[in-house]
Design a protein around this motif. Structure first.
Motif, PDB file in Angstrom:
ATOM      1  N   LEU A  19      40.992  51.520  33.717  1.00 31.76           N
ATOM      2  CA  LEU A  19      40.825  51.481  32.266  1.00 31.76           C
ATOM      3  C   LEU A  19      39.351  51.574  31.880  1.00 31.76           C
ATOM      4  O   LEU A  19      38.991  52.260  30.913  1.00 31.76           O
ATOM      5  CB  LEU A  19      41.440  50.203  31.706  1.00 31.76           C
ATOM      6  CG  LEU A  19      42.961  50.067  31.870  1.00 31.76           C
ATOM      7  CD1 LEU A  19      43.440  48.735  31.334  1.00 31.76           C
ATOM      8  CD2 LEU A  19      43.688  51.217  31.183  1.00 31.76           C
ATOM      9  N   ILE A  20      38.491  50.907  32.645  1.00 35.18           N
ATOM     10  CA  ILE A  20      37.053  50.978  32.374  1.00 35.18           C
ATOM     11  C   ILE A  20      36.543  52.395  32.620  1.00 35.18           C
ATOM     12  O   ILE A  20      35.769  52.948  31.832  1.00 35.18           O
ATOM     13  CB  ILE A  20      36.293  49.970  33.257  1.00 35.18           C
ATOM     14  CG1 ILE A  20      36.627  48.541  32.816  1.00 35.18           C
ATOM     15  CG2 ILE A  20      34.786  50.208  33.180  1.00 35.18           C
ATOM     16  CD1 ILE A  20      36.114  47.470  33.760  1.00 35.18           C
TER      17      ILE A  20
ATOM     18  N   ALA B 281      45.583  44.285  39.860  1.00 32.11           N
ATOM     19  CA  ALA B 281      44.902  43.970  38.610  1.00 32.11           C
ATOM     20  C   ALA B 281      43.485  44.550  38.596  1.00 32.11           C
ATOM     21  O   ALA B 281      43.025  45.079  37.576  1.00 32.11           O
ATOM     22  CB  ALA B 281      44.853  42.460  38.400  1.00 32.11           C
ATOM     23  N   VAL B 282      42.801  44.456  39.731  1.00 31.76           N
ATOM     24  CA  VAL B 282      41.449  45.016  39.827  1.00 31.76           C
ATOM     25  C   VAL B 282      41.487  46.528  39.667  1.00 31.76           C
ATOM     26  O   VAL B 282      40.674  47.123  38.957  1.00 31.76           O
ATOM     27  CB  VAL B 282      40.801  44.630  41.174  1.00 31.76           C
ATOM     28  CG1 VAL B 282      39.515  45.410  41.404  1.00 31.76           C
ATOM     29  CG2 VAL B 282      40.519  43.131  41.213  1.00 31.76           C
ATOM     30  N   TYR B 283      42.450  47.151  40.325  1.00 27.32           N
ATOM     31  CA  TYR B 283      42.571  48.619  40.245  1.00 27.32           C
ATOM     32  C   TYR B 283      42.886  49.060  38.817  1.00 27.32           C
ATOM     33  O   TYR B 283      42.297  50.025  38.313  1.00 27.32           O
ATOM     34  CB  TYR B 283      43.667  49.081  41.205  1.00 27.32           C
ATOM     35  CG  TYR B 283      43.864  50.573  41.255  1.00 27.32           C
ATOM     36  CD1 TYR B 283      42.895  51.408  41.786  1.00 27.32           C
ATOM     37  CD2 TYR B 283      45.036  51.156  40.767  1.00 27.32           C
ATOM     38  CE1 TYR B 283      43.067  52.783  41.841  1.00 27.32           C
ATOM     39  CE2 TYR B 283      45.228  52.533  40.817  1.00 27.32           C
ATOM     40  CZ  TYR B 283      44.235  53.336  41.356  1.00 27.32           C
ATOM     41  OH  TYR B 283      44.411  54.695  41.408  1.00 27.32           O
ATOM     42  N   LEU B 284      43.810  48.363  38.165  1.00 29.55           N
ATOM     43  CA  LEU B 284      44.160  48.697  36.790  1.00 29.55           C
ATOM     44  C   LEU B 284      42.949  48.543  35.877  1.00 29.55           C
ATOM     45  O   LEU B 284      42.664  49.424  35.054  1.00 29.55           O
ATOM     46  CB  LEU B 284      45.298  47.795  36.317  1.00 29.55           C
ATOM     47  CG  LEU B 284      45.707  47.934  34.843  1.00 29.55           C
ATOM     48  CD1 LEU B 284      46.202  49.338  34.549  1.00 29.55           C
ATOM     49  CD2 LEU B 284      46.792  46.911  34.498  1.00 29.55           C
ATOM     50  N   SER B 285      42.227  47.440  36.029  1.00 22.58           N
ATOM     51  CA  SER B 285      41.053  47.205  35.187  1.00 22.58           C
ATOM     52  C   SER B 285      39.986  48.266  35.411  1.00 22.58           C
ATOM     53  O   SER B 285      39.391  48.780  34.459  1.00 22.58           O
ATOM     54  CB  SER B 285      40.472  45.810  35.483  1.00 22.58           C
ATOM     55  OG  SER B 285      41.411  44.791  35.185  1.00 22.58           O
ATOM     56  N   ALA B 286      39.763  48.614  36.672  1.00 17.74           N
ATOM     57  CA  ALA B 286      38.763  49.636  36.980  1.00 17.74           C
ATOM     58  C   ALA B 286      39.156  50.978  36.389  1.00 17.74           C
ATOM     59  O   ALA B 286      38.307  51.716  35.865  1.00 17.74           O
ATOM     60  CB  ALA B 286      38.594  49.755  38.498  1.00 17.74           C
TER      61      ALA B 286
END
Length: 216
Positions: free
Chosen positions: A26-27, A19-24
């Protein structure tokens, strides 16, 4: 009971990391660079091909003073006649992932893990192809001659010394490349970086194929 708790902890940790990797990612893709870029009315057309996981840059072999025929010749192909096509599709990535995965059915967990952990053994996958047809997975981008030459310099700079290896079919080959592949520097991050250095409007970090074309 203790083993079940450990398994739950591991699974939750993996889910949180994903989840952290996906969010990073996308940001990073939302952080636009070259904000004022606009495609010229006339210029050199390239294409970005996206198979849902990996992206390639498709470029004319001869344009704006760039001649890929001298770099990616037909001698590296199993069937040299394919060198007659007017375009090359170039993608960068980890050698084991590329060479050992001709189809997604050939993908193995060990290959994915090794690539994610990181590898200095990288290649350029080069395909000799006809002019692409724009569609859902193929995006056309028009560059000025200067932008195309900058893009070509990035691609050429990724090529390392060494002999190419014939690819999956008669029209492709693998060339030794520079760079370390890992979760931060993925094949799609390479595509995005090439476009960014050419001057194209693109996200600061594009680890996923879908984010490469966000701003185009």
């Amino acid at each position: 009971m203790r083993q079940a708790r450990r398994l739950s902890f591991v699974l939750l940790s993996l889910a949180a990391a994903a989840a952290v990797y996906l969010s990073a990612g996308l940001i990073g893709a939302a952080w636009v660079t070259n904000r004022d870029w606009r495609p010229p009315a006339e210029g050199v057309t390239i294409w970005i091909e996206d198979n849902g996981i990996h992206t390639d840059l498709v470029m004319p072999k001869q344009a704006a003073g760039v001649d890929w025929r001298r770099v990616f010749g037909g001698g590296a192909l199993r069937e040299p006649a394919y060198a007659g096509f007017a375009h090359v599709a170039v993608g960068w990535g980890e050698r084991g992932f590329f060479v050992n995965t001709p189809t997604w059915w050939d993908l193995r967990p060990g290959t994915v893990i090794a690539a994610a952990v990181g590898s200095e053994d990288t290649v350029l996958h080069v395909e000799h192809v006809p002019r692409p047809v724009e569609g859902e997975r193929v995006r056309a981008v028009v560059l000025t001659p200067a932008e195309y030459r900058r893009l070509a310099r990035v691609v050429r700079g990724s090529l390392a010394a060494g002999e190419p290896v014939r690819g999956y079919a008669g029209y492709d080959a693998f060339y030794p490349a520079h760079g370390r592949y890992d979760l931060l520097n993925t094949c799609n991050a390479w595509t995005g970086r090439a476009l960014r250095r050419a001057g194209v409007r693109v996200g600061r970090w594009t680890p996923f194929s879908a984010t490469v074309s966000w701003w185009l």
